[in-house]
Design an enzyme around this catalytic site. Sequence first.
Site, PDB file in Angstrom:
ATOM      1  CG  ASP A   8      -0.157   0.305   2.426  1.00 26.93           C
ATOM      2  OD1 ASP A   8       0.890   0.242   2.785  1.00 26.93           O
ATOM      3  OD2 ASP A   8      -1.060   0.330   3.557  1.00 26.93           O
ATOM      4  CB  CYS A  66       0.549  -2.639   4.835  1.00 20.51           C
ATOM      5  SG  CYS A  66       0.484  -3.541   6.332  1.00 20.51           S
ATOM      6  CB  THR A  68       1.861  -2.864  11.074  1.00 17.35           C
ATOM      7  OG1 THR A  68       0.469  -3.170  10.449  1.00 17.35           O
ATOM      8  CG2 THR A  68       1.517  -1.371  11.712  1.00 17.35           C
ATOM      9  N   GLY A  69       2.583  -4.400   8.357  1.00 24.04           N
ATOM     10  CA  GLY A  69       2.810  -5.833   7.702  1.00 24.04           C
ATOM     11  C   GLY A  69       1.549  -6.604   8.548  1.00 24.04           C
ATOM     12  CG  HIS A  99       9.620 -25.220  11.662  1.00 28.13           C
ATOM     13  ND1 HIS A  99       9.772 -25.067  12.948  1.00 28.13           N
ATOM     14  CD2 HIS A  99      10.825 -25.738  11.199  1.00 28.13           C
ATOM     15  CE1 HIS A  99      10.726 -25.741  13.422  1.00 28.13           C
ATOM     16  NE2 HIS A  99      11.576 -26.147  12.343  1.00 28.13           N
ATOM     17  CG  HIS A 134       8.020 -28.929  10.021  1.00 27.58           C
ATOM     18  ND1 HIS A 134       7.591 -28.507  11.404  1.00 27.58           N
ATOM     19  CD2 HIS A 134       9.188 -29.130  10.021  1.00 27.58           C
ATOM     20  CE1 HIS A 134       8.898 -28.339  12.002  1.00 27.58           C
ATOM     21  NE2 HIS A 134       9.879 -28.935  11.396  1.00 27.58           N
TER      22      HIS A 134
HETATM   23  C1  RB5 Z   1      -2.187   2.666   6.459  1.00 25.24           C
HETATM   24  O1  RB5 Z   1      -2.227   3.969   7.142  1.00 25.24           O
HETATM   25  C2  RB5 Z   1      -1.738   1.748   7.522  1.00 25.24           C
HETATM   26  O2  RB5 Z   1      -3.092   1.301   8.407  1.00 25.24           O
HETATM   27  C3  RB5 Z   1      -1.269   0.245   6.737  1.00 25.24           C
HETATM   28  O3  RB5 Z   1      -0.375   0.413   5.997  1.00 25.24           O
HETATM   29  C4  RB5 Z   1      -1.213  -0.866   7.623  1.00 25.24           C
HETATM   30  O4  RB5 Z   1      -0.360  -0.637   8.592  1.00 25.24           O
HETATM   31  C5  RB5 Z   1      -2.395  -1.772   8.018  1.00 25.24           C
HETATM   32  O5  RB5 Z   1      -2.253  -2.778   8.596  1.00 25.24           O
END
Ligand code: RB5
Length: 151
Positions: A8, A66, A68-69, A99, A134
Site C-alpha cells: 500500500d 504495509c 505494520t505488515g 516449518h 511440518h
Molecule cells: C495505512 O495507514 C496502514 O493502516 C496500513 O499500511 C497498515 O499498517 C495496516 O495494517
Amino acid sequence: MKIVLGADHAGYGLKEEIKLVLQQEGIEFIDVGTLNGEESVDYPDYAEAVARKVASSDFDRGVIICGTGIGVAIAANKVKGVRAANCDNPVSAKFSREHNDANVLTMGSRIIGPEIAKEILRAWVRAQFEGGRHARRVNKISEIEERSGVS
Ligand code: RB5
C-alpha cells in the site's frame, strides 16, 4: 522462483528498495502495485492481488508490505492456500519457510528499516520447507480452511 510483490502507500518506498535484493538473488518478480507512490490506497486490495496470484500457482511466492505488515497478512490469509507470515527479523523469516511453508512474506515499513527488511527477505527466499512432521501440521492448516469454507 517467481515472486509477486505488492504494497500500500505506507509500504511503497520499502517495496521499491527491496527489489534490489530480488535482482541480486536472480529472482524473477512482478509488481502489482501500488505504483502511485504515497498516494493513499487500501491495503486489502494489494494483499488480495498478491494472494490470488500465489494461490493460483502462477507465482511461487508473494511479498506484501504495509505500515505494520499486519493488515496485509490478515487479508492475504483469507485466500485459500495462502500462508502469510508477518516477519520483523530474519530468524522468524527462515522458520516461516522451514516449518510453516509460508508462501507469502509480509513486512511493516513503519516497524523495520530497509536494511533489516533486506536481510529478512534474503533469509526468506533462501530457506526451504523441511517437510516431514511440518508437512503434517501444514496439512492440518489446510483442513481448517476446508472446514471454514474459505476461497
Ligand atoms: C495505512 O495507514 C496502514 O493502516 C496500513 O499500511 C497498515 O499498517 C495496516 O495494517
